[in-house]
Design a protein around this motif. Sequence first.
Motif, PDB file in Angstrom:
ATOM      1  N   SER A 153     -83.499  83.620  -3.457  1.00  0.00           N
ATOM      2  CA  SER A 153     -82.281  83.859  -2.687  1.00  0.00           C
ATOM      3  C   SER A 153     -82.375  85.149  -1.893  1.00  0.00           C
ATOM      4  O   SER A 153     -82.083  85.176  -0.691  1.00  0.00           O
ATOM      5  N   ILE A 154     -82.803  86.222  -2.519  1.00  0.00           N
ATOM      6  CA  ILE A 154     -82.912  87.505  -1.816  1.00  0.00           C
ATOM      7  C   ILE A 154     -84.026  87.440  -0.776  1.00  0.00           C
ATOM      8  O   ILE A 154     -83.897  87.985   0.325  1.00  0.00           O
TER       9      ILE A 154
ATOM     10  N   LYS B  74     -82.645  85.671   2.195  1.00  0.00           N
ATOM     11  CA  LYS B  74     -81.684  86.515   2.909  1.00  0.00           C
ATOM     12  C   LYS B  74     -82.394  87.562   3.764  1.00  0.00           C
ATOM     13  O   LYS B  74     -82.022  87.796   4.922  1.00  0.00           O
TER      14      LYS B  74
ATOM     15  N   ALA C 172     -83.942  85.806   6.682  1.00  0.00           N
ATOM     16  CA  ALA C 172     -82.907  85.427   7.660  1.00  0.00           C
ATOM     17  C   ALA C 172     -82.483  86.626   8.497  1.00  0.00           C
ATOM     18  O   ALA C 172     -82.266  86.498   9.711  1.00  0.00           O
ATOM     19  N   VAL C 173     -82.374  87.796   7.892  1.00  0.00           N
ATOM     20  CA  VAL C 173     -82.012  89.010   8.644  1.00  0.00           C
ATOM     21  C   VAL C 173     -83.090  89.327   9.679  1.00  0.00           C
ATOM     22  O   VAL C 173     -82.779  89.670  10.833  1.00  0.00           O
TER      23      VAL C 173
ATOM     24  N   MET D  10     -82.275  75.767   4.929  1.00  0.00           N
ATOM     25  CA  MET D  10     -81.576  76.716   4.067  1.00  0.00           C
ATOM     26  C   MET D  10     -80.207  76.189   3.640  1.00  0.00           C
ATOM     27  O   MET D  10     -79.808  76.377   2.489  1.00  0.00           O
TER      28      MET D  10
ATOM     29  N   CYS E 197     -80.621  79.357  -5.880  1.00  0.00           N
ATOM     30  CA  CYS E 197     -79.992  79.436  -4.555  1.00  0.00           C
ATOM     31  C   CYS E 197     -78.798  78.494  -4.432  1.00  0.00           C
ATOM     32  O   CYS E 197     -77.809  78.838  -3.797  1.00  0.00           O
TER      33      CYS E 197
ATOM     34  N   ARG F 194     -73.560  80.454  -4.799  1.00  0.00           N
ATOM     35  CA  ARG F 194     -72.460  80.555  -3.852  1.00  0.00           C
ATOM     36  C   ARG F 194     -71.227  80.777  -4.603  1.00  0.00           C
ATOM     37  O   ARG F 194     -70.452  81.407  -4.782  1.00  0.00           O
TER      38      ARG F 194
END
Length: 186
Positions: free
Chosen positions: A24-25, A28, A31-32, A164, A182, A186
């Motif tokens: 998950s990290i 992220k 994605a950044v 994703m 993942c 949420r």
Amino acid sequence: MLADTAAPSRIRTGIGILNSRLHSIGLKIFAVIVLAHWAEHLTQAVQIYVMGWPVPEARGVLGIPFPWLVTSEWMHYGYALLMLVGFILLRPGFTGKSRTWWNVTLGIQVWHHFEHLLLLIQALSGAYLAGRAVPTSLIQLVAPRVELHLFYNALVTIPMVIAMVLHARADRADNAAARCACAVER
């Protein structure tokens, strides 16, 4: 007994950890990086098409204070390579349809990487494709570079986002085989 001295299982390796508890990290952060790159290309497009800047002056956000970033084939190749490595390293965490979409993205990025490798080789050798005055990719023979990079980034990003989103849905049966959390974070 060799149980304790045997090679560590895949889940205990760096890639195994990245695709289980750190997936998950990792996604992220990835994605950044992708969004920051998109912001540069979109800013450059706004500078050209909205503000009317000439293409050589439209350098995005970071290219204004650091103009060499825009003209450095090493920097562009390095980013293409970083993306390719990211797609490969994060791939084992995907299952089912999300993996299919991730594979589509990976395939497109392989081509994008090849195009940047071709540009880098030309920049280093001084021998340019089709007698052009500057390094030129294959598709750039028919499409301008600014528009081509917007197109490539869209081709890479759209299936990546689909992968994703599918991967993050806990209600998908094909996510049950995933080793990461993942779909439940949420």
